[in-house]
Write a protein that holds these residues in place. Structure first.
Motif, PDB file in Angstrom:
ATOM      1  N   LEU A 204      -2.012  18.918   8.994  1.00  0.00           N
ATOM      2  CA  LEU A 204      -2.105  18.901   7.539  1.00  0.00           C
ATOM      3  C   LEU A 204      -2.013  17.464   7.008  1.00  0.00           C
ATOM      4  CD1 LEU A 204      -2.311  21.066   5.241  1.00  0.00           C
ATOM      5  CD2 LEU A 204       0.136  20.759   4.923  1.00  0.00           C
ATOM      6  N   SER A 205      -1.305  16.623   7.733  1.00  0.00           N
ATOM      7  CA  SER A 205      -1.158  15.229   7.301  1.00  0.00           C
ATOM      8  C   SER A 205      -2.441  14.429   7.489  1.00  0.00           C
ATOM      9  CB  SER A 205      -0.013  14.561   8.063  1.00  0.00           C
ATOM     10  OG  SER A 205      -0.273  14.566   9.460  1.00  0.00           O
ATOM     11  N   ASP A 206      -3.456  15.008   8.146  1.00  0.00           N
ATOM     12  CA  ASP A 206      -4.742  14.319   8.330  1.00  0.00           C
ATOM     13  C   ASP A 206      -5.654  14.450   7.116  1.00  0.00           C
ATOM     14  OD1 ASP A 206      -3.916  13.684  10.894  1.00  0.00           O
ATOM     15  OD2 ASP A 206      -4.889  15.434  11.800  1.00  0.00           O
ATOM     16  N   LEU A 207      -5.275  15.265   6.144  1.00  0.00           N
ATOM     17  CA  LEU A 207      -6.138  15.521   4.987  1.00  0.00           C
ATOM     18  C   LEU A 207      -5.974  14.384   3.972  1.00  0.00           C
ATOM     19  CD1 LEU A 207      -5.493  19.355   4.584  1.00  0.00           C
ATOM     20  CD2 LEU A 207      -7.366  18.202   5.796  1.00  0.00           C
ATOM     21  N   THR A 208      -6.785  13.359   4.133  1.00  0.00           N
ATOM     22  CA  THR A 208      -6.618  12.139   3.338  1.00  0.00           C
ATOM     23  C   THR A 208      -7.053  12.300   1.886  1.00  0.00           C
ATOM     24  OG1 THR A 208      -8.780  11.371   4.119  1.00  0.00           O
ATOM     25  CG2 THR A 208      -6.833  10.644   5.343  1.00  0.00           C
TER      26      THR A 208
ATOM     27  N   LYS B 181      -3.852  26.042  12.863  1.00  0.00           N
ATOM     28  CA  LYS B 181      -3.385  24.760  13.372  1.00  0.00           C
ATOM     29  C   LYS B 181      -4.378  23.632  13.121  1.00  0.00           C
ATOM     30  CE  LYS B 181      -0.392  26.571  17.035  1.00  0.00           C
ATOM     31  NZ  LYS B 181      -0.117  26.595  18.489  1.00  0.00           N
ATOM     32  N   ASN B 182      -5.689  23.961  13.097  1.00  0.00           N
ATOM     33  CA  ASN B 182      -6.710  22.926  12.933  1.00  0.00           C
ATOM     34  C   ASN B 182      -7.126  22.750  11.480  1.00  0.00           C
ATOM     35  OD1 ASN B 182      -7.852  25.457  12.833  1.00  0.00           O
ATOM     36  ND2 ASN B 182      -9.768  24.849  13.853  1.00  0.00           N
ATOM     37  N   ILE B 183      -6.224  23.059  10.564  1.00  0.00           N
ATOM     38  CA  ILE B 183      -6.550  22.913   9.145  1.00  0.00           C
ATOM     39  C   ILE B 183      -6.891  21.465   8.806  1.00  0.00           C
ATOM     40  CG2 ILE B 183      -4.159  22.539   8.403  1.00  0.00           C
ATOM     41  CD1 ILE B 183      -4.852  24.217   5.893  1.00  0.00           C
ATOM     42  N   GLY B 184      -6.430  20.528   9.610  1.00  0.00           N
ATOM     43  CA  GLY B 184      -6.745  19.113   9.376  1.00  0.00           C
ATOM     44  C   GLY B 184      -8.210  18.795   9.538  1.00  0.00           C
ATOM     45  N   ALA B 185      -9.007  19.732  10.104  1.00  0.00           N
ATOM     46  CA  ALA B 185     -10.450  19.505  10.249  1.00  0.00           C
ATOM     47  C   ALA B 185     -11.185  19.616   8.914  1.00  0.00           C
ATOM     48  CB  ALA B 185     -11.042  20.497  11.255  1.00  0.00           C
ATOM     49  N   MET B 186     -10.520  20.165   7.899  1.00  0.00           N
ATOM     50  CA  MET B 186     -11.150  20.309   6.575  1.00  0.00           C
ATOM     51  C   MET B 186     -11.040  18.974   5.845  1.00  0.00           C
ATOM     52  SD  MET B 186      -9.567  24.077   5.740  1.00  0.00           S
ATOM     53  CE  MET B 186     -10.586  24.395   4.316  1.00  0.00           C
ATOM     54  N   GLU B 187     -11.834  18.022   6.271  1.00  0.00           N
ATOM     55  CA  GLU B 187     -11.636  16.620   5.924  1.00  0.00           C
ATOM     56  C   GLU B 187     -11.765  16.326   4.435  1.00  0.00           C
ATOM     57  OE1 GLU B 187     -14.248  14.267   8.250  1.00  0.00           O
ATOM     58  OE2 GLU B 187     -13.583  15.101  10.163  1.00  0.00           O
ATOM     59  N   LEU B 188     -12.571  17.097   3.713  1.00  0.00           N
ATOM     60  CA  LEU B 188     -12.841  16.783   2.306  1.00  0.00           C
ATOM     61  C   LEU B 188     -11.977  17.580   1.339  1.00  0.00           C
ATOM     62  CD1 LEU B 188     -16.744  16.534   2.316  1.00  0.00           C
ATOM     63  CD2 LEU B 188     -15.051  14.729   2.659  1.00  0.00           C
ATOM     64  N   VAL B 189     -11.125  18.443   1.842  1.00  0.00           N
ATOM     65  CA  VAL B 189     -10.379  19.325   0.953  1.00  0.00           C
ATOM     66  C   VAL B 189      -9.428  18.517   0.072  1.00  0.00           C
ATOM     67  CG1 VAL B 189      -8.419  19.837   2.473  1.00  0.00           C
ATOM     68  CG2 VAL B 189      -9.244  21.574   0.862  1.00  0.00           C
ATOM     69  N   GLU B 190      -9.409  18.872  -1.201  1.00  0.00           N
ATOM     70  CA  GLU B 190      -8.571  18.185  -2.188  1.00  0.00           C
ATOM     71  C   GLU B 190      -7.418  19.051  -2.670  1.00  0.00           C
ATOM     72  OE1 GLU B 190     -10.937  16.614  -5.384  1.00  0.00           O
ATOM     73  OE2 GLU B 190     -12.636  16.221  -4.068  1.00  0.00           O
ATOM     74  N   SER B 191      -7.582  20.356  -2.575  1.00  0.00           N
ATOM     75  CA  SER B 191      -6.552  21.255  -3.099  1.00  0.00           C
ATOM     76  C   SER B 191      -6.421  22.464  -2.190  1.00  0.00           C
ATOM     77  CB  SER B 191      -6.924  21.691  -4.526  1.00  0.00           C
ATOM     78  OG  SER B 191      -6.008  22.632  -5.031  1.00  0.00           O
ATOM     79  N   VAL B 192      -5.197  22.766  -1.773  1.00  0.00           N
ATOM     80  CA  VAL B 192      -4.903  23.919  -0.923  1.00  0.00           C
ATOM     81  C   VAL B 192      -3.727  24.660  -1.540  1.00  0.00           C
ATOM     82  CG1 VAL B 192      -4.121  24.706   1.330  1.00  0.00           C
ATOM     83  CG2 VAL B 192      -5.756  22.824   1.172  1.00  0.00           C
ATOM     84  N   ASP B 193      -3.909  25.947  -1.800  1.00  0.00           N
ATOM     85  CA  ASP B 193      -2.838  26.767  -2.378  1.00  0.00           C
ATOM     86  C   ASP B 193      -2.699  28.050  -1.568  1.00  0.00           C
ATOM     87  OD1 ASP B 193      -0.988  28.110  -3.871  1.00  0.00           O
ATOM     88  OD2 ASP B 193      -2.012  27.875  -5.798  1.00  0.00           O
ATOM     89  N   PHE B 194      -1.605  28.143  -0.780  1.00  0.00           N
ATOM     90  CA  PHE B 194      -1.289  29.343   0.004  1.00  0.00           C
ATOM     91  C   PHE B 194      -0.015  29.996  -0.521  1.00  0.00           C
ATOM     92  CE2 PHE B 194      -3.333  27.288   4.029  1.00  0.00           C
ATOM     93  CZ  PHE B 194      -4.593  27.580   3.521  1.00  0.00           C
TER      94      PHE B 194
ATOM     95  N   LEU C 123     -15.457  21.974   2.391  1.00  0.00           N
ATOM     96  CA  LEU C 123     -14.727  22.657   1.321  1.00  0.00           C
ATOM     97  C   LEU C 123     -13.803  21.683   0.596  1.00  0.00           C
ATOM     98  CD1 LEU C 123     -14.562  25.655   0.380  1.00  0.00           C
ATOM     99  CD2 LEU C 123     -12.453  25.820   1.699  1.00  0.00           C
ATOM    100  N   ARG C 124     -13.784  21.773  -0.747  1.00  0.00           N
ATOM    101  CA  ARG C 124     -12.946  20.879  -1.542  1.00  0.00           C
ATOM    102  C   ARG C 124     -11.719  21.598  -2.111  1.00  0.00           C
ATOM    103  NH1 ARG C 124     -15.743  16.087  -2.573  1.00  0.00           N
ATOM    104  NH2 ARG C 124     -17.977  16.208  -2.101  1.00  0.00           N
ATOM    105  N   TYR C 125     -11.860  22.895  -2.417  1.00  0.00           N
ATOM    106  CA  TYR C 125     -10.766  23.633  -3.037  1.00  0.00           C
ATOM    107  C   TYR C 125     -10.619  24.980  -2.343  1.00  0.00           C
ATOM    108  CZ  TYR C 125     -12.252  20.244  -6.532  1.00  0.00           C
ATOM    109  OH  TYR C 125     -12.638  19.096  -7.160  1.00  0.00           O
ATOM    110  N   LEU C 126      -9.380  25.300  -1.951  1.00  0.00           N
ATOM    111  CA  LEU C 126      -9.104  26.552  -1.256  1.00  0.00           C
ATOM    112  C   LEU C 126      -7.853  27.163  -1.859  1.00  0.00           C
ATOM    113  CD1 LEU C 126      -9.584  28.604   0.996  1.00  0.00           C
ATOM    114  CD2 LEU C 126      -8.311  27.104   2.542  1.00  0.00           C
ATOM    115  N   ASN C 127      -8.009  28.375  -2.407  1.00  0.00           N
ATOM    116  CA  ASN C 127      -6.884  29.056  -3.050  1.00  0.00           C
ATOM    117  C   ASN C 127      -6.800  30.488  -2.531  1.00  0.00           C
ATOM    118  OD1 ASN C 127      -4.870  30.041  -4.693  1.00  0.00           O
ATOM    119  ND2 ASN C 127      -5.784  29.345  -6.613  1.00  0.00           N
ATOM    120  N   LEU C 128      -5.746  30.772  -1.762  1.00  0.00           N
ATOM    121  CA  LEU C 128      -5.489  32.114  -1.238  1.00  0.00           C
ATOM    122  C   LEU C 128      -4.142  32.631  -1.740  1.00  0.00           C
ATOM    123  CD1 LEU C 128      -6.554  31.527   2.493  1.00  0.00           C
ATOM    124  CD2 LEU C 128      -7.980  32.283   0.582  1.00  0.00           C
TER     125      LEU C 128
END
Length: 808
Positions: free
Chosen positions: A708-712, A682-695, A666-671
């Motif tokens: 979250l700091s693992d999302l390069t 807690k394992n949101i850092g597994a979404m390695e390719l995500v570029e945009s997260v809006d909660f 997933l690249r973009y996630l908007n909730l």
């Protein structure tokens, strides 16, 4: 070139023409009867060749076995009817993998060897130099084999009887073209196209006195300025292709033209950058196909073009809009294909049409003039062009209305008029029309959905109104429909079946009613965009049965109810946009079933045998998605980079499912702007390719997960206006994101630590204890205020008692 729908169809035509041209200059395999028995030692040689084949998925060599002694009847083998000697071996384009065995040398009478398009090679992937020892070869095709070695000089030792040598794209290492090829004095066909080859000398070509077909496309010839003088010394040439050879110029002076038999000249994709009229080839009247696209020739075409009466294909596209064509082409009665896209600086469409061939038997099949700054009113009379199969005038400034006379163009299959200033109603169209592209004009009125054979129908960004009539359901061959950005209204018709429809784009209209039931019958549907309409009701359960669906955009409607759980059955889905509706309930838990949103099942292009499914939209942006807080438009193949879930601005409740983190593609996630509670997974850092997260604008609580700091790849983050607490995780990527938008943590009063100015207490350095820290701080505060209030109450009570019991 911007390959519009018209261009796509004609690229197929051009490709077919190229193939026929090549075939006409090649040597076809000899058609011999296979009723003679082959010789035992030659049969053994073929079986030894088979032993070195490691993969034969099509079973082409299944007939090659000792039980069938007559190898002349084996697939790909042709023998002499008189002697039984193997004369031809043709295994081309058969997906064979393995090594080419030296045992073939036992086929001493072999005249024709075609291994082109296979995955065969010599030892260690190198060129099998023993092939240069054949003494009777007339035909050798090793194209597309990608040998990991240089082009051997020993090729010059091949039989002087060799007439056909085809080595296009046969190498994967840089190599110089050996001049020894000039020893092949009877060569008629030479194919050397490859971007791995180079040479500084082509003088050896003049020794090939019989040469008719020469293809050196992609070879670096940048240092050879006298190339026209060399090819002019090969009077037998019929076809010359020097496409993308870095040729320095084409304005050399030739005192005499010897190329009186030349039929095809391809100089495309060489930057010449000099006046068109100064080129050396205009007086070769035998030319039938002249290909000059992307040469950046400029200025007016010479009058000599009007005298090239054999010309049937002129390709002059993508030349920087710096050419002019004012000459008369009326005498070019053989002209069938005219490509001038992106090359003319200006022109009047009516005047241009009047100068096209006006012969008793019109042959013009394709006219493509897109991207040419052409003005004027759309011609209403074009009787001399009734043989047209494709007409592309897109991206100009042509005004007026579409001529009703087009209905008489019975051969017309493709009509592309997009991005002009056309107005009025779309008239009745030819019944044989297959592609209609008239987007981004000012067309109005109702559209009657004629042309029963239509495959691609693009009417977007006009002012067309009214409902879609029931007759629409009769378009059984329709592949792609785009009616977006118009004024269509009402409910969609109920169609029993439209088996071919793959793309349905109806966004930004006035459609209303319940979720259209006709969608249920669209079993081939890949893209569905109903956004920005007035559809209401609930999402149907059967939406999870659209197995081919990749892009689903239902945003900006009035849909309500919950998200069907079986929407996660859409394993191909890579865009899910339900934003700006009234959807409630929880987010489905089984999101891991959305396999196209995982790295192991990343989506790729879809092609069919007839059309690319997105071909109708290659000239403009057709799919929008809000990513990184901005609305982006996607077109052509860029849509395959969309892997997006947008459920924002609804009434969703519950928590964010932990399985959401399994969507690592997933690249973009908007909730954002829902009523979501609970913790961020807690394992949101597994979404390695995500570029945009809006909660943002929910009621999420707890800590921000350290992962979250693992999302390069993260470049946009918004967690504002929730109930998050504790220390903010550190990390260079998060710091960069914050620097770009310092509001991402706003509205979370219990967050602390850098980059905020709100310090955490000394005992709370570990983010994992953020909740305990916050709880301790709250307990101490409560104890302090409780003591203060209690002391005040006791003191006040003492004063009151003293006053009460005091007597005067």
């Amino acid at each position: 070139m911007h390959p519009s729908a018209a261009k796509f169809l004609l690229l197929l035509v051009a490709a077919a023409s190229s193939f026929l041209s090549v075939a006409s200059h090649g040597l076809p395999p000899r058609q011999l009867k296979r009723n003679a028995s082959c010789l035992p030692h030659e049969r053994d040689a073929l079986l030894a060749f088979k032993e070195n084949i490691t993969s034969d998925p099509e079973g082409i060599l299944s007939s090659w076995r000792r039980g069938r002694k007559d190898c002349c009847r084996w697939m790909g083998v042709t023998c002499s009817n008189q002697t039984g000697h193997v004369l031809e071996l043709d295994l081309s384009y058969r997906n064979l993998t393995g090594q080419i065995s030296p045992s073939l040398l036992s086929l001493e009478h072999l005249e024709h060897l075609d291994l082109g398009g296979t995955y065969l090679s010599g030892h260690d992937g190198r060129f099998p130099e023993f092939l240069c020892s054949f003494k009777n070869l007339r035909y050798l095709d090793l194209s597309l084999l990608s040998f990991a070695s240089r082009l051997p000089a020993q090729l010059g030792n091949l039989s002087t009887s060799l007439e056909y040598l085809h080595l296009n794209n046969a190498y994967s290492l840089p190599s110089e073209v050996p001049p020894q090829l000039g020893n092949l004095s009877n060569l008629r066909h030479l194919g050397l196209a490859s971007d791995y080859l180079y040479t500084t000398d082509i003088s050896w070509l003049v020794r090939l006195h019989q040469l008719e077909f020469l293809e050196m496309a992609d070879i670096n010839l940048s240092t050879i300025d006298n190339w026209p003088l060399v090819v002019n010394m090969i009077p037998s040439l019929k076809s010359l292709s020097l496409w993308n050879c870095s040729l320095p110029r084409a304005n050399q002076s030739l005192t005499h033209i010897n190329l009186t038999k030349l039929e095809r000249l391809d100089l495309s994709t060489n930057y010449f950058g000099h006046p068109i009229a100064s080129s050396w080839f205009w007086n070769i009247t035998s030319i039938q196909r002249l290909e000059l696209s992307s040469t950046y020739l400029y200025g007016p075409f010479p009058d000599a073009l009007g005298r090239m009466t054999s010309l049937f294909d002129l390709e002059f596209s993508e030349n920087g809009n710096s050419a002019t064509m004012t000459l008369d082409l009326r005498n070019l009665c053989e002209l069938r294909y005219l490509w001038l896209d992106g090359s003319l600086s200006s022109g009047n469409i009516t005047e241009f049409i009047e100068k096209l061939p006006q012969c008793s038997s019109s042959k013009l099949y394709l006219l493509s003039l897109s991207d040419n700054n052409m003005t004027g009113i759309m011609p209403q009379v074009m009787g001399h062009l009734t043989s047209l199969a494709a007409l592309s005038l897109s991206n100009n400034s042509i005004s007026g209305s579409i001529s009703p006379g087009l209905q008489n163009f019975t051969s017309l299959e493709v009509l592309s008029l997009s991005s002009n200033h056309l107005s009025g109603q779309i008239p009745l169209l030819p019944r044989g029309l297959e592609i209609l592209e008239v987007s981004m004009n000012f067309l109005s009125g109702h559209f009657h959905f004629g042309a029963p054979n239509i495959k691609v129908l693009i009417l977007s960004s006009n002012k067309i109104s009214g409902p879609i009539p029931e007759k629409f359901c009769e378009l059984q061959y329709l592949h792609d429909l785009d009616l977006s950005n118009n004024s269509f209204a009402g409910e969609l018709p109920i169609c029993s079946s439209m088996p071919s429809l793959r793309s349905l784009l109806l966004s930004n209209n006035e459609f209303s009613g319940k979720f259209p039931s006709m969608v249920q019958t669209l079993s081939s549907l890949i893209l569905l965009d109903l956004s920005w309409n007035k559809f209401d009701g609930t999402l149907p359960i059967w939406i999870g049965h659209l197995a081919e669906l990749r892009f689903l955009d239902l945003s900006h409607n009035m849909l309500y109810g919950s998200i069907p759980v079986n929407i996660t059955h859409l394993r191909q889905l890579q865009l899910l946009n339900l934003s700006f509706n009234n959807i409630s309930g929880s987010i489905p838990q089984s999101l891991s079933k959305l396999m196209a949103m995982t790295k192991t099942h990343m989506p790729g292009p879809i092609t069919t045998n007839r059309f690319d499914w997105y071909i109708g939209w290659v000239n403009y942006e057709f799919l929008s998605a809000v990513t990184k807080h901005q609305q982006h438009k996607y077109a052509e193949k860029s849509i395959f980079y969309i892997v997006d879930i947008d459920l924002s601005v609804n009434h969703l409740t519950g928590g964010i499912p932990d399985e959401m983190a399994s969507l690592d593609g997933l690249r973009y996630l908007n909730l954002s702007r829902n009523c979501l509670r609970g913790n961020i997974p807690k394992n949101i850092g597994a979404m390695e390719l995500v570029e945009s997260v809006d909660f943002s604008w929910n009621s999420l609580s707890g800590e921000i997960p350290a992962s979250l700091s693992d999302l390069t790849f993260l470049s946009v983050l918004d967690l504002s206006y929730n109930n998050l607490s504790g220390r903010i995780p550190s990390g260079r990527q998060l710091e960069t994101v914050y620097d770009n938008n310092p509001t991402i943590y706003d509205g979370n009063n219990n967050l602390c630590g850098p980059p905020l100015q709100r310090n955490c207490s000394s005992g709370n350095s570990d983010p994992k204890h953020g909740n305990e820290q916050a709880s301790g701080e709250n307990s101490e505060s409560l104890f302090f205020y409780f003591g203060l209030v209690s002391g005040f109450a006791v003191g006040l009570w003492g004063v009151l008692c003293a006053l009460l019991f005091k007597k005067p």
